[in-house]
Design a protein around this motif. Structure first.
Motif, PDB file in Angstrom:
ATOM      1  N   HIS A   1       0.811  -1.229   0.000  1.00 54.11           N
ATOM      2  CA  HIS A   1       0.000   0.000   0.000  1.00 54.11           C
ATOM      3  C   HIS A   1       0.843   1.278   0.000  1.00 54.11           C
ATOM      4  O   HIS A   1       0.477   2.276   0.628  1.00 54.11           O
ATOM      5  CB  HIS A   1      -0.952   0.015   1.203  1.00 54.11           C
TER       6      HIS A   1
ATOM      7  N   ASP B   1      -8.140   4.671  -2.804  1.00 54.08           N
ATOM      8  CA  ASP B   1      -9.150   3.637  -2.577  1.00 54.08           C
ATOM      9  C   ASP B   1     -10.459   4.058  -3.239  1.00 54.08           C
ATOM     10  O   ASP B   1     -10.620   5.205  -3.671  1.00 54.08           O
ATOM     11  CB  ASP B   1      -9.359   3.437  -1.083  1.00 54.08           C
TER      12      ASP B   1
ATOM     13  N   TYR C   1      -3.771   2.734   2.855  1.00 54.72           N
ATOM     14  CA  TYR C   1      -4.437   1.463   2.632  1.00 54.72           C
ATOM     15  C   TYR C   1      -5.488   1.631   1.537  1.00 54.72           C
ATOM     16  O   TYR C   1      -6.370   2.479   1.640  1.00 54.72           O
ATOM     17  CB  TYR C   1      -5.100   1.001   3.929  1.00 54.72           C
ATOM     18  N   SER C   2      -5.378   0.827   0.483  1.00 55.16           N
ATOM     19  CA  SER C   2      -6.289   0.947  -0.653  1.00 55.16           C
ATOM     20  C   SER C   2      -6.648  -0.420  -1.205  1.00 55.16           C
ATOM     21  O   SER C   2      -5.765  -1.189  -1.620  1.00 55.16           O
ATOM     22  CB  SER C   2      -5.658   1.794  -1.772  1.00 55.16           C
TER      23      SER C   2
ATOM     24  N   ASN D   1      -5.353  -1.441  -4.784  1.00 55.87           N
ATOM     25  CA  ASN D   1      -4.057  -2.099  -4.954  1.00 55.87           C
ATOM     26  C   ASN D   1      -4.235  -3.595  -5.179  1.00 55.87           C
ATOM     27  O   ASN D   1      -3.568  -4.202  -6.030  1.00 55.87           O
ATOM     28  CB  ASN D   1      -3.182  -1.880  -3.718  1.00 55.87           C
TER      29      ASN D   1
END
Length: 412
Positions: free
Chosen positions: A160, A166, A208-209, A212
């Motif tokens: 990430h 996101d 944080y996505s 990915n």
């Protein structure tokens, strides 16, 4: 949610607002990793915990469900000496269905370690390298839509640090909830993210996505010559013998299952998110499993059955961008960070404790998946609420960890 020692990957804070909106509108070529499946006889090698231990464990979980004000929970703990499986409370409320061990549930972001293992297997096969740029593995239209796709690496998707934004997961969930039987594709959220543009240059931060991991499934498709769904089944689920685990592609959870329940407290309305498709979360949160299967997967990962020790060490190495100090009082303090598909928490006060694992959240479902390294102990807990995940952490997880590590007060 600041007290959670492992980030709970679901935007729970906005759920009550979105629930009101819903209610208003409702008035609305092969790999070498193919060992034989794990023998079911392995279960016979472990006994139940000593009676005094079992009584205390039951008390912690039962009291925790009550204090956290959740419908129910299922759990499995395995130490070198014993295995304990337990269920308490309810899997559904209308009509009431008691929770039972062996029930299926959405594991949400605990899907990500599966994708990481698949990528590391392919790296061991020479099908890709973690520091390859992603542009040569993606369809042309997607590659051209990602700024600096020739600089973003596979590793940066895994940990990430890619800078890719996101998507708004709750909007996708509610789109399906309001339209029973409708499937939101993974492309919808992915394209929303890519059109929004990057958050920062590759490697210059940590965000944080889920996107990915959607992109990582496309890399698995390309590098393996199989679909992500086929690959997970052939090279992870089947070898480990995970017969109660699947990539979710219907709008019905396998029976028996924990219903994904959230209660709208003001009006007492309970919403059931069980009967939704999860394709929009391809690779980021689309696996259904059980506590026993998740512990079996974790053991296969840690033991080196699925990936080599060096690949396992890759997973256990956090990115500098993600590292942060953390206080898990009364358990201890230390630091935490994100490796490729793995969250590592290292506590050194009052004593050493290293937790490897991941958490997952979906409306009505929260999953906690850990390996306690110093104790050589595996723990998987699922509760059928996400809005109450912080309470589950405080009322069930922390007391269990204190008990398992002998860190609780006298008589705990």
């Amino acid at each position: 949610m600041r007290s959670m020692f492992m980030p709970f990957h679901f935007r729970i804070a906005i759920l009550p607002i979105l629930i009101m909106l819903v209610i208003a509108s409702a008035l609305i070529p092969g790999c070498t990793h193919s060992p034989e499946p794990v023998s079911e006889d392995y279960d016979k090698l472990l006994t139940s915990p000593p009676p005094s231990v079992e009584v205390r464990l039951q008390q912690i979980v039962s009291d925790g469900v009550t204090n956290a004000e959740i419908p129910g929970a299922v759990i499995e703990i395995e130490t070198p000496d014993w295995r304990w499986r337990h269920a308490t409370g309810y899997a559904a409320l209308s009509p009431p269905i008691p929770a039972e061990t062996g029930m299926h549930f959405f594991i949400a972001s605990v899907t990500k370690p599966f994708v990481s293992v698949a990528i590391l297997q392919l790296a061991e096969e020479g099908k890709l390298a973690l520091d390859d740029p992603i542009d040569s593995y993606l369809p042309v239209d997607i590659m051209e839509a990602i700024a600096m796709s020739d600089e973003i690496t596979i590793r940066q998707l895994l940990d990430h640090t890619s800078g890719i934004a996101d998507y708004d997961e709750m909007s996708l969930v509610l789109e399906e909830y309001e339209n029973p039987g409708y499937t939101v594709s993974y492309e919808q959220g992915m394209w929303d993210s890519l059109h929004a543009g990057p958050l920062y240059d590759p490697g210059m931060g940590y965000t944080y996505s889920n996107v990915n991991y959607i992109l990582l499934t496309l890399i698995i498709d390309r590098a393996s010559g199989r679909t992500y769904e086929e690959y997970i089944l052939e090279y992870i689920l089947n070898p480990v013998g995970m017969r109660n685990t699947s990539v979710h592609r219907t709008n019905r959870l396998p029976d028996p299952h924990m219903h994904a329940l959230e209660e709208f407290e003001e009006d007492g309305i309970i919403m059931d998110f069980s009967n939704l498709y999860k394709q929009y979360d391809r690779g980021s949160g689309d696996i259904v499993s059980t506590t026993a299967d998740l512990n079996a997967f974790h053991k296969a990962l840690v033991s080196g059955m699925l990936i080599s020790p060096s690949s396992r060490d890759e997973m256990m190495t956090i990115s500098p961008q993600s590292k942060k100090n953390i206080d898990m009082s009364p358990l201890g303090s230390g630091n935490q960070g994100y490796g490729p598909g793995y969250i590592i928490t290292s506590l050194d006060e009052p004593g050493n404790l290293t937790l490897y694992g991941h958490t997952g959240g979906y409306p009505g479902a929260s999953t906690f998946w850990y390996y306690l390294a110093e104790e050589d102990t595996y723990l998987t807990l699922h509760a059928n609420s996400a809005m109450r995940a912080a309470a589950v952490h405080e009322e069930i997880l922390i007391p269990l960890l204190l008990f398992l590590t002998d860190r609780g007060p006298a008589g705990f």
